[in-house]
Structure formats: C-alpha cells, structure tokens
Design a protein around this motif. Sequence first.
Motif, PDB file in Angstrom:
ATOM      1  N   THR A   1       0.818   2.296  -5.253  1.00  0.00           N
ATOM      2  CA  THR A   1       1.826   1.327  -4.840  1.00  0.00           C
ATOM      3  C   THR A   1       3.161   1.766  -5.424  1.00  0.00           C
ATOM      4  OG1 THR A   1       0.164  -0.443  -4.853  1.00  0.00           O
ATOM      5  CG2 THR A   1       2.483  -1.106  -4.833  1.00  0.00           C
ATOM      6  N   LEU A   2       4.086   2.167  -4.552  1.00  0.00           N
ATOM      7  CA  LEU A   2       5.385   2.686  -4.972  1.00  0.00           C
ATOM      8  C   LEU A   2       6.457   1.637  -4.706  1.00  0.00           C
ATOM      9  CD1 LEU A   2       5.183   6.287  -3.440  1.00  0.00           C
ATOM     10  CD2 LEU A   2       4.352   5.499  -5.671  1.00  0.00           C
ATOM     11  N   THR A   3       7.312   1.406  -5.694  1.00  0.00           N
ATOM     12  CA  THR A   3       8.357   0.404  -5.551  1.00  0.00           C
ATOM     13  C   THR A   3       9.696   0.978  -6.003  1.00  0.00           C
ATOM     14  OG1 THR A   3       6.785  -1.386  -5.986  1.00  0.00           O
ATOM     15  CG2 THR A   3       9.119  -1.915  -6.197  1.00  0.00           C
ATOM     16  N   SER A   4      10.699   0.838  -5.146  1.00  0.00           N
ATOM     17  CA  SER A   4      12.079   1.169  -5.501  1.00  0.00           C
ATOM     18  C   SER A   4      12.861  -0.142  -5.525  1.00  0.00           C
ATOM     19  CB  SER A   4      12.691   2.131  -4.478  1.00  0.00           C
ATOM     20  OG  SER A   4      12.955   1.462  -3.256  1.00  0.00           O
ATOM     21  N   GLN A   5      14.151  -0.046  -5.763  1.00  0.00           N
ATOM     22  CA  GLN A   5      14.981  -1.251  -5.740  1.00  0.00           C
ATOM     23  C   GLN A   5      15.064  -1.840  -4.328  1.00  0.00           C
ATOM     24  OE1 GLN A   5      16.162  -2.973  -8.122  1.00  0.00           O
ATOM     25  NE2 GLN A   5      16.094  -1.636  -9.917  1.00  0.00           N
ATOM     26  N   GLU A   6      14.630  -1.078  -3.331  1.00  0.00           N
ATOM     27  CA  GLU A   6      14.756  -1.520  -1.939  1.00  0.00           C
ATOM     28  C   GLU A   6      13.451  -1.954  -1.302  1.00  0.00           C
ATOM     29  OE1 GLU A   6      16.605   1.970  -0.312  1.00  0.00           O
ATOM     30  OE2 GLU A   6      18.597   1.087  -0.530  1.00  0.00           O
ATOM     31  N   GLY A   7      12.336  -1.838  -2.018  1.00  0.00           N
ATOM     32  CA  GLY A   7      11.092  -2.285  -1.416  1.00  0.00           C
ATOM     33  C   GLY A   7       9.873  -1.556  -1.943  1.00  0.00           C
ATOM     34  N   THR A   8       8.713  -1.902  -1.383  1.00  0.00           N
ATOM     35  CA  THR A   8       7.415  -1.385  -1.827  1.00  0.00           C
ATOM     36  C   THR A   8       6.663  -0.774  -0.661  1.00  0.00           C
ATOM     37  OG1 THR A   8       7.157  -2.938  -3.667  1.00  0.00           O
ATOM     38  CG2 THR A   8       5.143  -2.073  -2.722  1.00  0.00           C
ATOM     39  N   VAL A   9       5.929   0.312  -0.927  1.00  0.00           N
ATOM     40  CA  VAL A   9       5.047   0.912   0.065  1.00  0.00           C
ATOM     41  C   VAL A   9       3.738   1.258  -0.618  1.00  0.00           C
ATOM     42  CG1 VAL A   9       5.858   3.279  -0.313  1.00  0.00           C
ATOM     43  CG2 VAL A   9       4.826   2.661   1.885  1.00  0.00           C
ATOM     44  N   GLN A  10       2.645   1.250   0.123  1.00  0.00           N
ATOM     45  CA  GLN A  10       1.326   1.493  -0.450  1.00  0.00           C
ATOM     46  C   GLN A  10       0.571   2.514   0.404  1.00  0.00           C
ATOM     47  OE1 GLN A  10      -2.076  -1.607  -0.562  1.00  0.00           O
ATOM     48  NE2 GLN A  10      -0.956  -1.921  -2.475  1.00  0.00           N
TER      49      GLN A  10
END
Length: 381
Positions: A343-352
Amino acid sequence: MKIMLKNYLNTNQARIFTALILTGILSVASGLTLVKGAAGASANLSLETSNEVLKDNIKPNRLPRPVANAVLRDLARRQGISTRQLQIIDYKQQTWRNGCLELPQADEFCTQALVPGWRIVVSNGKENWIYHTNNNGRSLRLASANTPSENLPNQLPTSVKNAVLQAASRRLQQPISQLTIIKAQQQTWRDSCLELANADELCTQALVSGWRVVVGAVDQTLIYHTNQTGSALRLNQKANETTLEPVQIPASELPPPLDRDIVFRQISSGGLAGRTYETVLLKDGRLIRVRIGDANDSERSVRRVSVQQVQQFVRSLKRSQFSKFRNLSYPAPSGAADYITYTLTSQEGTVQYNDISQNNLPKNLQTAVKAWNQIVASAQS
C-alpha cells in the motif's frame, strides 16, 4: 487488510512521532539464510558420491562440493526427505547484484554489492527447485519451489535458448547473464507466423512445431514463440502488455493521510511470514522502517538519502502521474496465496498492488514503484 489498518490507525501516529526524534541509527541485518559449512568427513561420502552432478565432466567450472552439500541438505530439511532422493541436475556460476542474492524478502534492505556465487537446480525426479548461493554455500536462498520438471528449460534445445536470450537481451538492454529462462513449453503453432501475425501480414496456414519460452529479468518477463530450432521467433507483445483492472479501495480500508513532514509511505503485509511493515520517507531524507505490532521496536531502522534524492523522487512521482491512481487497488489473481500486498501513499493519494501482479501494472505505476524501490535501495545507514 482491514485488521492491519485498524491496528495501524491505533498505533502508528505515536510511532511516527517517536521516529521523528530518533537519534540512534540501527542497521538492518541482511536476513540471509546462513547454513553451516559442509565438512568433508567420511560420513558425507555417500552424500557426495550419490548426488554427483549430471554431465559434470563437461562443465567448465566445477561446482564446489561444500556448495552442493549445503544446498542438498537445506532442501532435504525443507522437504523432510533424505538427501539420497535429491540430485543436482544443473548449475552455473552467477554474480548476484546484491547481498540478498537477488531474492529479497518482504521490505528487506539488501546490501548493494556484487556477490559471486552459483545458480543451482535440484530435482527429485518429479519436481525441481532453484537455489541462489554465494561462492562457498554459507549463504543461500531458495528461488523457486515445487516447479514441475517439464516447465523448466532443461529440455530446451541450445539453439532456441541462445536465440531467445539474445533477443531478450537486445530488447531489455541487459546482459544475458542477468536473464533467466523460467519456463519453456513445446508448442505446435497453427501458422508460419507462430500465431503472432503483424497487421496485414500473410501467414502460411501450416502446423509449425516449436516452443513457448518465458524469459525473466529483475522486474519484467517476456514471452517468445519460436520454431523448433530458434531460427524463427517472435515476441508475444499482447501477453507482455496485459494489465490489470483496478478496483476502488473502500474508504474504511484506506490508511490515514500523511503528516506534513512525510513525503511517501509504504505498508507491506502478507507473504509467508505474515508480518506487516511500514516504511516512511521524510522531507529531510530519513527513511524509517518499523514492524507494526513489534512492541519492543526491535526491528526499527533509520537510514538516509540526500534531500536532492527526495526532491528527484517527488518529481518522478509527478512525471509518472502517480496521483491518477488515487485510491485504486490492483488485486491478486483469484486463488493466489502467500503474496505480499503493498500500500503506497503520497500526499496526493493511495494505491495498492501485490508482488504477484507487479509486472502487469500500468506502465506509469510501474515507473513510480521502481523509483520508490531505488530510493529504498540507495539509503545509507
């Protein structure tokens, strides 16, 4: 995933605050499997003679007995069988590109150094296993288990093997030494184009005996169709460009947003160990890794990259349009087991996504994942 995120919500903010003021820097053990060196005592005589490597007399570099014995003993222990039931059917010298022998565990930091060693194939007559080792066999890792013998390339003609590896090397711009044929199946194609006709191409409608060969690189696989000798071959573009259909991550399963000082976060969970790890990248270049649920923080580590590397990473996220994958999940194939979910999260959102389907992710997302992995690999203690 739901349970993991609930635990994460309850405990993580305190962990991040502690990490921000952490002053000690811990090193992470490479996690290599260590095995005792094989002694050449008389008790080992049957092991060394009954498991002699096939065609050993034609190999330019003989496999050291301690390495062979270490691999056989490790596999015998794993399978609960006698070493007399195992035989090394193939081996070759290999230089691995990191201290994990190119087989890192979930979220593992690997020493970025060349490690000379061996790639070894072991068989019990029905199944094959592939090992990566260092030069003396004291460090080894099982690369693949329970691989049906007919799926391995031992029966593949040398001319086909060479032709495919040369074609893959040119396409990927990688040396042949870094490529591996991981599957080879005999096939009868229905036309002279090996069932891979180009637009408006005329193909003779005739049966052509040949092979379907899968070549593996570090982060990609290629599928080739060939004739019986390899004089004709074609890349199966459609198979290599297959992408997954994403699904929306339910709001209840999303991790919390990042704190202001955090650039990026990875949460990995699952795999054989079933553990959950969190790795965060801070604006000042600190890369902090903890195991969720580790009450003693025994697996906490802090490493660093330069502020310039952090800025370059942020720019790479923008170039790859990471934000367009916001709150999307790319699920594992139905029936898959023992995979790792990231689960990757940046300041702009999350993707899995998961490690099984990584090579089938959209190209832009693969680029973002690769940039993150490079940051992790380059971090210094």
